[in-house]
Design a protein around this motif. Structure first.
Motif, PDB file in Angstrom:
ATOM      1  N   LEU A  85     116.265   1.120  34.140  1.00 24.55           N
ATOM      2  CA  LEU A  85     116.162  -0.280  33.684  1.00 24.55           C
ATOM      3  C   LEU A  85     116.202  -1.119  34.859  1.00 24.55           C
ATOM      4  O   LEU A  85     115.298  -2.044  34.377  1.00 24.55           O
ATOM      5  CB  LEU A  85     117.854  -0.311  33.111  1.00 24.55           C
ATOM      6  CG  LEU A  85     118.133   0.241  31.895  1.00 24.55           C
ATOM      7  CD1 LEU A  85     119.565  -0.026  31.633  1.00 24.55           C
ATOM      8  CD2 LEU A  85     117.313  -0.244  30.769  1.00 24.55           C
TER       9      LEU A  85
ATOM     10  N   LEU B  15     120.362  -3.569  24.755  1.00 26.08           N
ATOM     11  CA  LEU B  15     119.005  -4.606  24.638  1.00 26.08           C
ATOM     12  C   LEU B  15     117.855  -4.176  25.538  1.00 26.08           C
ATOM     13  O   LEU B  15     116.834  -4.170  24.963  1.00 26.08           O
ATOM     14  CB  LEU B  15     119.313  -5.970  24.750  1.00 26.08           C
ATOM     15  CG  LEU B  15     118.332  -6.936  24.544  1.00 26.08           C
ATOM     16  CD1 LEU B  15     117.844  -7.106  22.885  1.00 26.08           C
ATOM     17  CD2 LEU B  15     118.840  -8.581  24.788  1.00 26.08           C
TER      18      LEU B  15
ATOM     19  N   ALA C 153     122.852 -10.175  17.663  1.00 24.92           N
ATOM     20  CA  ALA C 153     123.800 -11.081  18.092  1.00 24.92           C
ATOM     21  C   ALA C 153     124.712 -10.221  19.403  1.00 24.92           C
ATOM     22  O   ALA C 153     124.477  -8.822  19.417  1.00 24.92           O
ATOM     23  CB  ALA C 153     124.997 -11.173  17.211  1.00 24.92           C
ATOM     24  N   PHE C 154     125.416 -10.733  20.408  1.00 27.33           N
ATOM     25  CA  PHE C 154     126.390  -9.965  21.101  1.00 27.33           C
ATOM     26  C   PHE C 154     127.614 -10.107  20.706  1.00 27.33           C
ATOM     27  O   PHE C 154     128.369 -10.849  21.235  1.00 27.33           O
ATOM     28  CB  PHE C 154     126.163 -10.624  22.498  1.00 27.33           C
ATOM     29  CG  PHE C 154     125.049  -9.939  23.267  1.00 27.33           C
ATOM     30  CD1 PHE C 154     123.986  -9.682  22.684  1.00 27.33           C
ATOM     31  CD2 PHE C 154     124.966 -10.291  24.615  1.00 27.33           C
ATOM     32  CE1 PHE C 154     122.920  -8.852  23.716  1.00 27.33           C
ATOM     33  CE2 PHE C 154     123.515  -9.573  25.533  1.00 27.33           C
ATOM     34  CZ  PHE C 154     122.832  -9.326  24.941  1.00 27.33           C
TER      35      PHE C 154
ATOM     36  N   GLN D 145     126.199  -4.347  25.851  1.00 27.97           N
ATOM     37  CA  GLN D 145     125.171  -4.914  25.048  1.00 27.97           C
ATOM     38  C   GLN D 145     123.697  -5.364  25.782  1.00 27.97           C
ATOM     39  O   GLN D 145     122.608  -5.163  25.366  1.00 27.97           O
ATOM     40  CB  GLN D 145     125.471  -6.255  24.364  1.00 27.97           C
ATOM     41  CG  GLN D 145     126.709  -6.088  23.593  1.00 27.97           C
ATOM     42  CD  GLN D 145     127.696  -7.321  23.335  1.00 27.97           C
ATOM     43  OE1 GLN D 145     127.752  -7.602  22.331  1.00 27.97           O
ATOM     44  NE2 GLN D 145     127.925  -7.933  24.488  1.00 27.97           N
ATOM     45  N   ASN D 146     123.928  -5.460  27.293  1.00 20.63           N
ATOM     46  CA  ASN D 146     122.708  -6.022  27.817  1.00 20.63           C
ATOM     47  C   ASN D 146     121.988  -4.667  28.240  1.00 20.63           C
ATOM     48  O   ASN D 146     120.723  -4.679  27.985  1.00 20.63           O
ATOM     49  CB  ASN D 146     123.177  -6.491  29.321  1.00 20.63           C
ATOM     50  CG  ASN D 146     123.966  -7.738  29.277  1.00 20.63           C
ATOM     51  OD1 ASN D 146     125.106  -8.063  28.523  1.00 20.63           O
ATOM     52  ND2 ASN D 146     123.232  -8.821  29.655  1.00 20.63           N
ATOM     53  N   VAL D 147     122.641  -3.673  28.263  1.00 18.36           N
ATOM     54  CA  VAL D 147     122.165  -2.468  28.524  1.00 18.36           C
ATOM     55  C   VAL D 147     121.436  -1.835  27.352  1.00 18.36           C
ATOM     56  O   VAL D 147     120.151  -1.504  27.188  1.00 18.36           O
ATOM     57  CB  VAL D 147     123.173  -1.154  29.125  1.00 18.36           C
ATOM     58  CG1 VAL D 147     122.391   0.027  29.196  1.00 18.36           C
ATOM     59  CG2 VAL D 147     123.697  -1.762  30.646  1.00 18.36           C
TER      60      VAL D 147
ATOM     61  N   CYS E  25     130.685 -10.491  23.085  1.00 20.34           N
ATOM     62  CA  CYS E  25     131.027 -11.544  23.973  1.00 20.34           C
ATOM     63  C   CYS E  25     131.471 -12.469  22.695  1.00 20.34           C
ATOM     64  O   CYS E  25     132.435 -13.452  23.051  1.00 20.34           O
ATOM     65  CB  CYS E  25     129.758 -12.050  24.232  1.00 20.34           C
ATOM     66  SG  CYS E  25     128.967 -11.043  25.821  1.00 20.34           S
ATOM     67  N   GLU E  26     130.734 -12.691  21.630  1.00 23.59           N
ATOM     68  CA  GLU E  26     131.470 -13.639  20.733  1.00 23.59           C
ATOM     69  C   GLU E  26     132.710 -13.573  20.156  1.00 23.59           C
ATOM     70  O   GLU E  26     133.511 -14.680  19.919  1.00 23.59           O
ATOM     71  CB  GLU E  26     130.371 -13.479  19.467  1.00 23.59           C
ATOM     72  CG  GLU E  26     129.832 -14.760  18.929  1.00 23.59           C
ATOM     73  CD  GLU E  26     128.795 -14.437  17.604  1.00 23.59           C
ATOM     74  OE1 GLU E  26     129.091 -14.753  16.745  1.00 23.59           O
ATOM     75  OE2 GLU E  26     127.952 -13.629  18.153  1.00 23.59           O
TER      76      GLU E  26
ATOM     77  N   GLY F 186     131.053  -6.442  27.928  1.00 18.08           N
ATOM     78  CA  GLY F 186     129.840  -7.035  27.430  1.00 18.08           C
ATOM     79  C   GLY F 186     128.755  -6.454  27.875  1.00 18.08           C
ATOM     80  O   GLY F 186     127.616  -6.770  27.237  1.00 18.08           O
ATOM     81  N   ALA F 187     128.608  -5.847  29.246  1.00 22.11           N
ATOM     82  CA  ALA F 187     127.344  -5.536  29.673  1.00 22.11           C
ATOM     83  C   ALA F 187     126.811  -4.065  28.878  1.00 22.11           C
ATOM     84  O   ALA F 187     125.550  -3.825  28.945  1.00 22.11           O
ATOM     85  CB  ALA F 187     127.493  -4.858  31.005  1.00 22.11           C
TER      86      ALA F 187
ATOM     87  N   ASN G 265     127.222 -14.712  29.012  1.00 23.67           N
ATOM     88  CA  ASN G 265     126.213 -13.401  28.612  1.00 23.67           C
ATOM     89  C   ASN G 265     125.676 -13.957  27.293  1.00 23.67           C
ATOM     90  O   ASN G 265     124.301 -13.670  27.482  1.00 23.67           O
ATOM     91  CB  ASN G 265     127.104 -12.257  28.386  1.00 23.67           C
ATOM     92  CG  ASN G 265     126.169 -10.975  28.668  1.00 23.67           C
ATOM     93  OD1 ASN G 265     124.868 -11.066  28.982  1.00 23.67           O
ATOM     94  ND2 ASN G 265     126.860  -9.949  28.269  1.00 23.67           N
ATOM     95  N   GLU G 266     126.336 -14.386  26.465  1.00 18.53           N
ATOM     96  CA  GLU G 266     125.360 -14.947  25.165  1.00 18.53           C
ATOM     97  C   GLU G 266     125.887 -16.345  24.964  1.00 18.53           C
ATOM     98  O   GLU G 266     127.091 -16.388  24.630  1.00 18.53           O
ATOM     99  CB  GLU G 266     125.609 -14.022  23.887  1.00 18.53           C
ATOM    100  CG  GLU G 266     124.968 -14.613  22.848  1.00 18.53           C
ATOM    101  CD  GLU G 266     125.017 -13.878  21.521  1.00 18.53           C
ATOM    102  OE1 GLU G 266     123.847 -13.367  21.025  1.00 18.53           O
ATOM    103  OE2 GLU G 266     126.142 -13.834  21.134  1.00 18.53           O
TER     104      GLU G 266
ATOM    105  N   VAL H 119     123.217 -19.000  19.709  1.00 20.20           N
ATOM    106  CA  VAL H 119     123.562 -18.527  18.663  1.00 20.20           C
ATOM    107  C   VAL H 119     123.574 -19.720  17.393  1.00 20.20           C
ATOM    108  O   VAL H 119     123.033 -19.036  16.566  1.00 20.20           O
ATOM    109  CB  VAL H 119     125.039 -17.829  18.605  1.00 20.20           C
ATOM    110  CG1 VAL H 119     125.432 -17.234  17.340  1.00 20.20           C
ATOM    111  CG2 VAL H 119     124.960 -17.041  19.685  1.00 20.20           C
TER     112      VAL H 119
END
Lengths: 189, 434
Positions: free
Chosen positions: A33, B109, B189-190, B105-107, B193-194, B102-103, A158-159, A164
């Motif tokens: 990555l 994505l 969407a994440f 989701q980054n990974v 985080c939301e 949350g990370a 992060n988001e 959104v």
């Protein structure tokens, strides 16, 4: 006893093997990555050419007072006496009275320069990023006013909650080296 | 005055025209006689990159310190202080972003979308706690995670949750992880985080629904230990799995094999992570147990298929989380005259003059992804369910009270309750003073 020790050995061997596999896998994934990424950090910004100034920026930011504010590219501004970003479409009179202004917080400072030109500056401490002036400037002016994420305020979630809610996909991740998407003099970009 | 009023009139007449697509230089910028210079646009910079590396260093230090406190010092007090530090630093100073949970989701994505390049910090925040877990168990949960810290600090009067309820509720975390991966992989969407319940506290502002969720979790957390960690946290699913094969595991007393079965430790654990020894006299493994195991293993494929099938129905509903799918649906409805008026998104789409065919094609592609993703998600849940059933029917022998590898969050509450360790410390003290 011997039997159970053998069992323990077999179990710990299996665990060792799994652990090594896990480590290798994670190391590999991490390397893959990071190797593919340009190892850069991102921040959120608005593409002013996609933004439709819908007003979501003012309300959807996780901050009480949005991180999005209006900016003016002065090189593009027409310095109009009759600024459609500043005045309400049906003003009582063409002066700086609050009832004549489009901006709900009076964040645009109108200064006389020389006849017939006026300078329009944004007072960022008052601006809430609602984009009302942006609509006015785009519709009848040069489009020199537009919304931008101000990075002294942005938490860089992060988001991004505004992203959104954005109806025109104008929120984009931008490399931190170049954190603004400013309009330029050559504004057909 | 007359000029201005008539100008306003013309402007009002013009206002129906769609002028959004492009900026037009209607009024050329003036040449000033007075020597006016254009003011500069202020460009306040984002937080310097060096601070993000600082976060990584602090994370590494906190994880190392947590391991040291759990294994060498065996100090609940130390872990407690570290917890407070993490809550302040990763929570209130860093305002909760980026976090390891949350990370995920980054990974995800980054794995699925080649155009997304993952920030180094997000990758480190995801992998580093996992590596520590492989060696030391869930020390990340013990003293580093700000979400865990928040809940650990409000736990005043723990009540015990019946095991059947614990097992059932824990399935939620698997569902949450699966859904989060699905939404992140499709770039929709994440959701972690939301719906992060505590980040609003860290930022001291946030969406009202999430604040309500956070407050309710904290109120529940007064009595039920770490409700988010135990029943919802998607990261804990991975940590649980990895801590099963960790090199070292948390022990209640400093030496094993000297348990006097006083049960004090079991009462001290608010998370139900301490398992009692198995009864000495066990009935010999009979035919029914084996039959049950065989049946459960045979049931696994059925559960997986059933899960996949039922979630594939939900896939279409899930796909509405995706912006493109929503927009395409709206445009189609508007074109068919089934809805009146336009919304911001469809208005913007039409003004940009983009091709509808491309939009519908893209939307179709995403929906197909969701249909497949729904199958995989449902299959995964079925698989987890089957594993759970099999694990519950398996039997392993324990001769003393011990902390369950995957359940234990290494909070250290049980360390000081063990009378054997107190006795040992006394002996050491006596020896050192003599």
């Amino acid at each position: 006893m011997g039997e159970s020790r053998k069992e323990m050995n077999r179990r710990s061997l299996l665990q060792d093997a799994l652990r090594s596999a896990g480590l290798l896998g994670m190391g590999g994934a991490f390397g893959f990555l990071i190797g593919r990424a340009q190892a850069q950090q991102y921040c959120w910004q608005i593409d002013p050419y996609k933004c439709i100034a819908c007003g979501n920026c003012a309300t959807y930011c996780v901050l009480e007072e949005s991180a999005v504010k209006c900016v003016n590219t002065f090189e593009m501004c027409g310095y109009c006496k009759l600024c459609t970003a500043f005045f309400d479409p049906a003003p009582q009179a063409l002066n700086t009275g609050a009832e004549n202004q489009l901006c709900p917080t009076g964040a645009i400072i109108r200064t006389f320069l020389e006849d017939p030109y006026y300078e329009y500056k944004i007072d960022e401490s008052l601006c809430i990023g609602c984009g009302k002036c942006v609509v006015g400037c785009k519709a009848f002016g040069n489009g020199s006013l537009y919304l931008q994420v101000r990075h002294d305020r942005c938490l860089n979630c992060n988001e991004c909650a505004i992203a959104v809610a954005c109806p025109s996909e104008a929120f984009i991740r931008t490399p931190v080296e170049n954190p603004y998407r400013l309009k330029g003099k050559n504004h057909s970009a | 005055m007359i000029f201005s009023v008539s100008a306003m009139l013309i402007l009002t007449l013009l206002s129906g025209l769609p002028c959004f697509a492009q900026d037009i230089e209607r009024f050329p910028p003036p040449d000033f006689d007075s020597g006016y210079v254009f003011p500069q646009i202020q460009k306040p910079l984002p937080r310097a990159e060096i601070f993000q590396y600082l976060d990584v260093v602090v994370l590494l230090a906190a994880l190392s310190l947590a391991s040291y406190l759990v294994y060498r010092r065996r100090s609940r007090q130390g872990i407690f202080l570290l917890t407070i530090f993490s809550l302040i630093y990763f929570g209130f100073i860093r305002e909760g972003c980026i976090c390891s949970i949350g990370a995920i989701q980054n990974v995800t994505l980054a794995l699925f979308d080649e155009s997304y390049s993952i920030p180094l910090t997000a990758a480190v925040f995801f992998f580093l706690p996992l590596i520590f877990t492989l060696f030391f168990g869930r020390v990340f949960c013990a003293g580093v995670c700000p979400l865990g810290a928040m809940q650990d600090l409000v736990l005043i009067k723990p009540i015990s949750v019946p095991p059947w309820l614990q097992h059932a509720l824990r399935m939620l975390a698997y569902l949450y992880l699966g859904a989060a991966v699905l939404f992140a992989a499709t770039g929709s969407a994440f959701i972690i985080c939301e719906y992060d319940p505590f980040v609003a506290f860290f930022r001291l502002s946030g969406n009202m629904n999430v604040v309500i969720l956070g407050v309710s979790l904290l109120v529940i957390g007064l009595f039920v230990g770490r409700p988010y960690c135990l029943y919802l946290c998607p990261y804990s699913v991975i940590l649980r799995l990895l801590s099963k094969i960790s090199q070292w595991r948390v022990t209640i007393g400093p030496i094993e094999d000297n348990c006097i079965q006083c049960r004090l430790c079991e009462d001290s654990c608010p998370f139900g992570a301490i398992t009692p020894p198995t009864p000495k006299e066990m009935p010999a493994p009979g035919g029914t147990d084996r039959l049950r195991l065989v049946l459960l293993i045979a049931l696994a494929p059925i559960l997986i298929t059933l899960g996949g099938w039922s979630a594939s129905w939900a896939g279409d509903a899930f796909s509405r989380m995706n912006f493109t799918v929503r927009l395409a649906e709206r445009i189609a409805l508007e074109d068919a005259g089934q809805v009146e008026g336009v919304i911001d998104a469809s208005k913007s789409f039409r003004e940009k003059g983009l091709s509808k065919e491309n939009l519908f094609e893209e939307s179709f592609r995403v929906r197909e992804q969701f249909a497949l993703g729904g199958w995989i998600l449902g299959g995964f849940i079925g698989f987890v369910f089957a594993c759970k059933l099999i694990a519950l029917s398996l039997f392993s022998e324990r001769s003393e009270y011990e902390a369950d590898r995957s359940e234990c969050v290494a909070c250290g509450r049980c360390f000081s309750t063990c009378p054997q360790s107190a006795k040992r410390e006394k002996k050491i003290d006596a020896a050192s003073s003599a």
